[in-house]
Design a protein around this motif. Structure first.
Motif, PDB file in Angstrom:
ATOM      1  N   THR A  61       0.817  -1.214   0.000  1.00  0.00           N
ATOM      2  CA  THR A  61       0.000   0.000   0.000  1.00  0.00           C
ATOM      3  C   THR A  61       0.850   1.262   0.000  1.00  0.00           C
ATOM      4  O   THR A  61       0.552   2.242  -0.686  1.00  0.00           O
ATOM      5  CB  THR A  61      -0.931   0.009   1.227  1.00  0.00           C
ATOM      6  N   SER A  62       1.936   1.237   0.760  1.00  0.00           N
ATOM      7  CA  SER A  62       2.826   2.401   0.818  1.00  0.00           C
ATOM      8  C   SER A  62       3.482   2.664  -0.530  1.00  0.00           C
ATOM      9  O   SER A  62       3.575   3.821  -0.979  1.00  0.00           O
ATOM     10  CB  SER A  62       3.894   2.184   1.898  1.00  0.00           C
ATOM     11  N   ASP A  63       3.932   1.595  -1.207  1.00  0.00           N
ATOM     12  CA  ASP A  63       4.537   1.745  -2.534  1.00  0.00           C
ATOM     13  C   ASP A  63       3.531   2.351  -3.521  1.00  0.00           C
ATOM     14  O   ASP A  63       3.865   3.267  -4.287  1.00  0.00           O
ATOM     15  CB  ASP A  63       5.007   0.390  -3.074  1.00  0.00           C
ATOM     16  N   LYS A  64       2.305   1.846  -3.469  1.00  0.00           N
ATOM     17  CA  LYS A  64       1.288   2.343  -4.396  1.00  0.00           C
ATOM     18  C   LYS A  64       0.940   3.800  -4.108  1.00  0.00           C
ATOM     19  O   LYS A  64       0.705   4.585  -5.037  1.00  0.00           O
ATOM     20  CB  LYS A  64       0.035   1.460  -4.316  1.00  0.00           C
ATOM     21  N   SER A  65       0.916   4.173  -2.836  1.00  0.00           N
ATOM     22  CA  SER A  65       0.639   5.570  -2.483  1.00  0.00           C
ATOM     23  C   SER A  65       1.725   6.493  -3.012  1.00  0.00           C
ATOM     24  O   SER A  65       1.443   7.602  -3.500  1.00  0.00           O
ATOM     25  CB  SER A  65       0.512   5.723  -0.960  1.00  0.00           C
ATOM     26  N   LEU A  66       2.971   6.052  -2.930  1.00  0.00           N
ATOM     27  CA  LEU A  66       4.074   6.851  -3.468  1.00  0.00           C
ATOM     28  C   LEU A  66       3.974   6.982  -4.978  1.00  0.00           C
ATOM     29  O   LEU A  66       4.222   8.057  -5.539  1.00  0.00           O
ATOM     30  CB  LEU A  66       5.414   6.225  -3.074  1.00  0.00           C
ATOM     31  N   ILE A  67       3.608   5.897  -5.647  1.00  0.00           N
ATOM     32  CA  ILE A  67       3.447   5.949  -7.106  1.00  0.00           C
ATOM     33  C   ILE A  67       2.346   6.941  -7.483  1.00  0.00           C
ATOM     34  O   ILE A  67       2.508   7.761  -8.397  1.00  0.00           O
ATOM     35  CB  ILE A  67       3.110   4.546  -7.665  1.00  0.00           C
ATOM     36  N   LEU A  68       1.218   6.872  -6.781  1.00  0.00           N
ATOM     37  CA  LEU A  68       0.080   7.722  -7.105  1.00  0.00           C
ATOM     38  C   LEU A  68       0.343   9.195  -6.792  1.00  0.00           C
ATOM     39  O   LEU A  68      -0.210  10.084  -7.432  1.00  0.00           O
ATOM     40  CB  LEU A  68      -1.165   7.244  -6.355  1.00  0.00           C
ATOM     41  N   SER A  69       1.182   9.468  -5.811  1.00  0.00           N
ATOM     42  CA  SER A  69       1.459  10.856  -5.454  1.00  0.00           C
ATOM     43  C   SER A  69       2.644  11.440  -6.227  1.00  0.00           C
ATOM     44  O   SER A  69       2.768  12.662  -6.322  1.00  0.00           O
ATOM     45  CB  SER A  69       1.733  10.981  -3.950  1.00  0.00           C
ATOM     46  N   SER A  70       3.499  10.581  -6.789  1.00  0.00           N
ATOM     47  CA  SER A  70       4.734  11.062  -7.413  1.00  0.00           C
ATOM     48  C   SER A  70       4.482  11.960  -8.617  1.00  0.00           C
ATOM     49  O   SER A  70       5.299  12.834  -8.926  1.00  0.00           O
ATOM     50  CB  SER A  70       5.627   9.888  -7.811  1.00  0.00           C
ATOM     51  N   PHE A  71       3.376  11.760  -9.307  1.00  0.00           N
ATOM     52  CA  PHE A  71       3.011  12.643 -10.421  1.00  0.00           C
ATOM     53  C   PHE A  71       3.034  14.103  -9.970  1.00  0.00           C
ATOM     54  O   PHE A  71       3.517  14.991 -10.684  1.00  0.00           O
ATOM     55  CB  PHE A  71       1.610  12.259 -10.923  1.00  0.00           C
ATOM     56  N   PHE A  72       2.537  14.363  -8.777  1.00  0.00           N
ATOM     57  CA  PHE A  72       2.372  15.733  -8.308  1.00  0.00           C
ATOM     58  C   PHE A  72       3.679  16.338  -7.812  1.00  0.00           C
ATOM     59  O   PHE A  72       3.764  17.553  -7.653  1.00  0.00           O
ATOM     60  CB  PHE A  72       1.294  15.777  -7.230  1.00  0.00           C
TER      61      PHE A  72
END
Length: 478
Positions: A61-72
């Motif tokens: 979950t933490s990895d996916k959260s970083l992926i989803l936020s990295s765009f910004f």
């Protein structure tokens, strides 16, 4: 400061015109750019499930959260520079180049995923960097092309492309995932369409009516008389001090941040919520995840003509209309999210209805804060959008990270309730600030040249008056 004094005498062209064609091109551009932006939110579920029939990765979950936020992380860095580049070199060129680069980056996502989630984060940062130019460029173009009497409808129509793009990518993703391409196909299609649109816009787009090859003289005069934008605005210096000391600007900033927090929290996390809490399969998830954005796109065309009608008939002032519709767009969804927090897997239908309303009614904000930059300063709408969208983008980084920190068990409705309550609280606070501080009138710093001229005339008048008085006094003494 107001609009041109001749604005009321402008003849409105009766037929489909160049401004409508430009709006259609920009609508398609928003659709395509949101393909590039949202594809990872749709793909992240099958990318991490072994049953998806394509390569999958064991990301927590933490990895996916970083992926989803990295765009910004990249997105927030280029907002203000993009607004200045659009003002200096033309928004058409900047937007065309940015969309082309974003399309090329899409093609590398499947390859990058094989190297680990960090590689995907790098690509998402780069995608964010080029996507940071979209809103400042589009706002710059709209400030030149959209008469204030049509601002709600045409601007909202253009920006509804974001919702339709989101809905299309989510609803089509289920079919793409089950095709021979699998989830990588989502990135290939996004990339190809981005390049195709960039070619079309380079050919047919125009920075302003004066540079359009297909506009009539009547329409050009109509637009130029009703935008409130100075013809020489590219040469005007941005009044940074005046902007950052304006209460109306901070009210606008608060509204923008509140909308962005909620929109991207739901956008990035909704597929996971539907899969983990509501127990929907990949195809059903894709279909139902798209429903709120279709609703939002449709409601854009319901709220915007009502807003324009109320303003043009004099029923509401621009300021009142902006605050009213922004309140509808944030406070009604706030109530929906509170209710959603108490839904479980046994209440799928109710949860989907509340999600659809929570996202769909956000459309009213497009007649609120989203066009308010042009209300306050048509000459500097692009740079202002760069500022507010850049700062609001910081919330887009924080929101997925907070979700990752709050949710340790994705199947626990109680943890999702905390996420929804936090979002509702932010809606309440940010819109309250907009209601208190927001305005819908052109600010004095929109045209510093006119301000300087007015001050010069006042000084000259005072000087002449003083000289005349002194002369009369001397005559009297004589």
């Amino acid at each position: 400061m107001g609009f041109d004094s001749t604005a009321g005498s402008q003849t409105k062209p009766s037929r489909f015109g160049a401004r409508h064609w430009q709006a259609i091109l920009l609508f398609l551009g928003m659709v395509i750019n949101y393909f590039q932006r949202v594809n990872i939110s749709a793909a992240i579920v099958p990318m991490t499930q072994s049953t998806a029939g394509a390569p999958f990765y064991d990301w927590n979950t933490s990895d996916k959260s970083l992926i989803l936020s990295s765009f910004f992380w990249g997105y927030v860095l280029t907002q203000v520079p993009a607004g200045l580049l659009a003002k200096r070199f033309g928004a058409k060129s900047v937007l065309t180049v940015a969309t082309s680069i974003g399309g090329i980056l899409c093609f590398f996502h499947p390859l990058a995923a094989n190297g680990g989630w960090i590689n995907i984060c790098v690509l998402r940062v780069l995608t964010g960097l080029v996507q940071g130019s979209v809103y400042p460029c589009v706002h710059t173009l709209l400030s030149k092309w959209v008469p204030h009497t049509e601002r709600g409808f045409l601007s909202t129509g253009v920006y509804s492309g974001a919702q339709f793009g989101t809905a299309i990518i989510l609803i089509s993703s289920g079919e793409i995932f089950e095709s021979s391409m699998g989830w990588p196909g989502l990135f290939y299609i996004s990339g190809g369409l981005g390049l195709a649109w960039a070619i079309l816009f380079y050919w047919q787009g125009a920075d302003e009516p004066a540079t359009s090859r297909s506009i009539s003289k009547v329409e050009r005069e109509y637009i130029e008389g009703l935008t409130g934008s100075n013809k020489n605005s590219q040469s005007l210096a941005v009044p940074w001090k005046s902007i950052f000391t304006s209460a109306a600007f901070y009210g606008l900033l608060a509204a923008h941040c509140g909308f962005t927090w909620g929109f991207y929290t739901l956008l990035t996390e909704m597929p996971t919520y539907m899969s983990s809490v509501l127990k929907l399969n990949v195809k059903s998830n894709a279909l139902l995840s798209s429903l709120p954005y279709f609703a939002m796109g449709v409601l854009c065309f319901v709220f915007s003509p009502i807003s324009d009608m109320l303003i043009n008939r004099g029923t509401l002032t621009v300021t009142t209309a902006r605050k009213l519709f922004n309140s509808i767009g944030l406070w009604v969804p706030m109530a929906c999210l509170i209710g959603l927090g108490y839904m479980t897997a046994d209440q799928k239908s109710g949860a989907i209805v509340l999600l659809t309303l929570a996202v769909g009614i956000n459309a009213a904000c497009f007649c609120g804060y989203l066009v308010n930059h042009m209300d306050l300063s048509p000459n500097f709408a692009g740079p202002m959008m760069g500022i507010t969208n850049g700062l609001a983008g910081v919330t887009s980084i924080i929101a997925p990270l907070i979700v990752g920190a709050v949710i340790s068990d994705e199947e626990d409705p109680a943890q999702w309730r905390v996420v929804f309550f936090i979002t509702g609280g932010i809606y309440l606070l940010c819109n309250t600030l907009f209601v208190v501080m927001g305005k819908g009138t052109v600010q004095p710093w929109n045209d510093l040249t006119s301000m300087s001229s007015t001050m010069t005339l006042r000084i000259n008048f005072q000087t002449e008056s003083t000289t005349t008085a002194q002369t009369v006094s001397q005559i009297d003494r004589f």
